[in-house]
Design an enzyme around this catalytic site. Sequence first.
Site, PDB file in Angstrom:
ATOM      1  N   GLY A 185      61.364  -6.676 -14.406  1.00  0.00           N
ATOM      2  CA  GLY A 185      61.919  -5.566 -15.174  1.00  0.00           C
ATOM      3  C   GLY A 185      62.703  -6.047 -16.379  1.00  0.00           C
ATOM      4  N   GLY A 189      57.540  -9.537 -24.694  1.00  0.00           N
ATOM      5  CA  GLY A 189      56.801 -10.585 -23.978  1.00  0.00           C
ATOM      6  C   GLY A 189      56.052  -9.984 -22.796  1.00  0.00           C
ATOM      7  N   HIS A 190      56.773  -9.188 -22.016  1.00  0.00           N
ATOM      8  CA  HIS A 190      56.122  -8.515 -20.883  1.00  0.00           C
ATOM      9  C   HIS A 190      55.003  -7.595 -21.379  1.00  0.00           C
ATOM     10  CE1 HIS A 190      60.358  -9.028 -19.142  1.00  0.00           C
ATOM     11  NE2 HIS A 190      59.605  -9.664 -18.270  1.00  0.00           N
ATOM     12  N   LYS A 210      55.794 -18.716 -21.307  1.00  0.00           N
ATOM     13  CA  LYS A 210      57.254 -18.874 -21.393  1.00  0.00           C
ATOM     14  C   LYS A 210      57.795 -19.562 -20.132  1.00  0.00           C
ATOM     15  CE  LYS A 210      61.673 -17.567 -22.024  1.00  0.00           C
ATOM     16  NZ  LYS A 210      62.150 -17.583 -20.666  1.00  0.00           N
ATOM     17  N   ASP A 211      57.276 -19.166 -18.968  1.00  0.00           N
ATOM     18  CA  ASP A 211      57.674 -19.794 -17.698  1.00  0.00           C
ATOM     19  C   ASP A 211      56.535 -20.726 -17.283  1.00  0.00           C
ATOM     20  OD1 ASP A 211      60.192 -18.033 -16.647  1.00  0.00           O
ATOM     21  OD2 ASP A 211      58.787 -16.826 -17.796  1.00  0.00           O
TER      22      ASP A 211
HETATM   23  P1  AMP Z   1      60.173 -12.095 -15.638  1.00  0.00           P
HETATM   24  O1  AMP Z   1      60.371 -10.626 -15.687  1.00  0.00           O
HETATM   25  O2  AMP Z   1      61.147 -12.870 -16.449  1.00  0.00           O
HETATM   26  O3  AMP Z   1      60.027 -12.615 -14.224  1.00  0.00           O
HETATM   27  O4  AMP Z   1      58.769 -12.374 -16.323  1.00  0.00           O
HETATM   28  C1  AMP Z   1      57.606 -11.722 -15.893  1.00  0.00           C
HETATM   29  C2  AMP Z   1      56.418 -12.336 -16.578  1.00  0.00           C
HETATM   30  O5  AMP Z   1      56.557 -12.186 -17.980  1.00  0.00           O
HETATM   31  C3  AMP Z   1      56.288 -13.841 -16.310  1.00  0.00           C
HETATM   32  O6  AMP Z   1      54.924 -14.171 -16.155  1.00  0.00           O
HETATM   33  C4  AMP Z   1      56.865 -14.448 -17.569  1.00  0.00           C
HETATM   34  O7  AMP Z   1      56.353 -15.729 -17.857  1.00  0.00           O
HETATM   35  C5  AMP Z   1      56.400 -13.448 -18.603  1.00  0.00           C
HETATM   36  N1  AMP Z   1      57.238 -13.546 -19.801  1.00  0.00           N
HETATM   37  C6  AMP Z   1      58.586 -13.505 -19.865  1.00  0.00           C
HETATM   38  N2  AMP Z   1      59.004 -13.693 -21.133  1.00  0.00           N
HETATM   39  C7  AMP Z   1      57.889 -13.846 -21.881  1.00  0.00           C
HETATM   40  C8  AMP Z   1      57.655 -14.086 -23.269  1.00  0.00           C
HETATM   41  N3  AMP Z   1      58.648 -14.205 -24.127  1.00  0.00           N
HETATM   42  N4  AMP Z   1      56.383 -14.197 -23.687  1.00  0.00           N
HETATM   43  C9  AMP Z   1      55.341 -14.105 -22.807  1.00  0.00           C
HETATM   44  N5  AMP Z   1      55.497 -13.880 -21.488  1.00  0.00           N
HETATM   45  C10 AMP Z   1      56.747 -13.761 -21.039  1.00  0.00           C
END
Ligand code: AMP
Length: 267
Positions: free
Chosen positions: A19, A24-25, A137-138
Amino acid sequence: MVMSATASGKKVGVVMTMGALHEGHVSLVEQCTGQVDVTVVTIFVNPTQFLPGEDFEKYPRDLDGDLDSISGLPVDFVFAPTAQEMYGESFSTTIQPPDVGKPLEGSHRPGHYEGVCTVVFKLLQAVPASVAYFGHKDYQQYLVIKKMAADLDLDSKIEVCPTVREPDGLAMSSRNRYLSESERKQALAISAALLAAKKSVADGCDDVDAIAKGIREQLVAAGISKIDYAAVVHAETLEEIASIDESSVALVAAYVGDTRLIDNMAL
Ligand code: AMP
């Protein structure tokens, strides 16, 4: 309902998030909707991937805002379970992450990837997707999940999508919301240092220690002194390398104020 989509031969894709959605998401969701018949977005701040003392309690939660962020996209289902729904009362089975999860994040956040692997596996039980989309990113997380999927014969293909950045280069992150105005400026040093490393390599430098030292020095010069790692390693195994080539990646985890940020760049 997702099950019946799968049964009727439709291609199901999933984007897993915690969330506090940002562009990016959204880019992952766009890639997913463009490639599959049925898109599922999961929103779950997974308690088991946070270590004691980390930001689980204060992690931004904004389900209404999240739904707004993806309202213009052809998302078919949003799955936003509670911790109780995911884990019940006496949950005790976990997945041991693969070796690629041991260095870097694995050594600085022991137990983190165990929580990640377990929740990703469980979410893939709830959402039988043929493709799951993760962000570069991760990067280590992507490698960990890809290896877990291969080792455990999961049916889902693991796709990686490019890192989306702010116009000035900062990698978008839900945790950027924690940054004050001055910290936001400081944080820019992370992507700038990675970009400078990439340029040095393009200019002919293949010295691992020199590039890693250069990244670290730029962070320190910007006032970022708590650095978990600034590493230049093999892009598939994350093992140490003797010299830099096209299969090398630079990864950083560092604190800007109290906020721990990560970023990486292929070299
Ligand atoms: P998170 O909500 O931080 O767990 O991220 C969910 C998904 O979104 C994971 O696969 C992250 O790698 C991806 N994600 C987060 N930030 C970015 C970004 N800046 N660019 C691309 N994917 C992202």
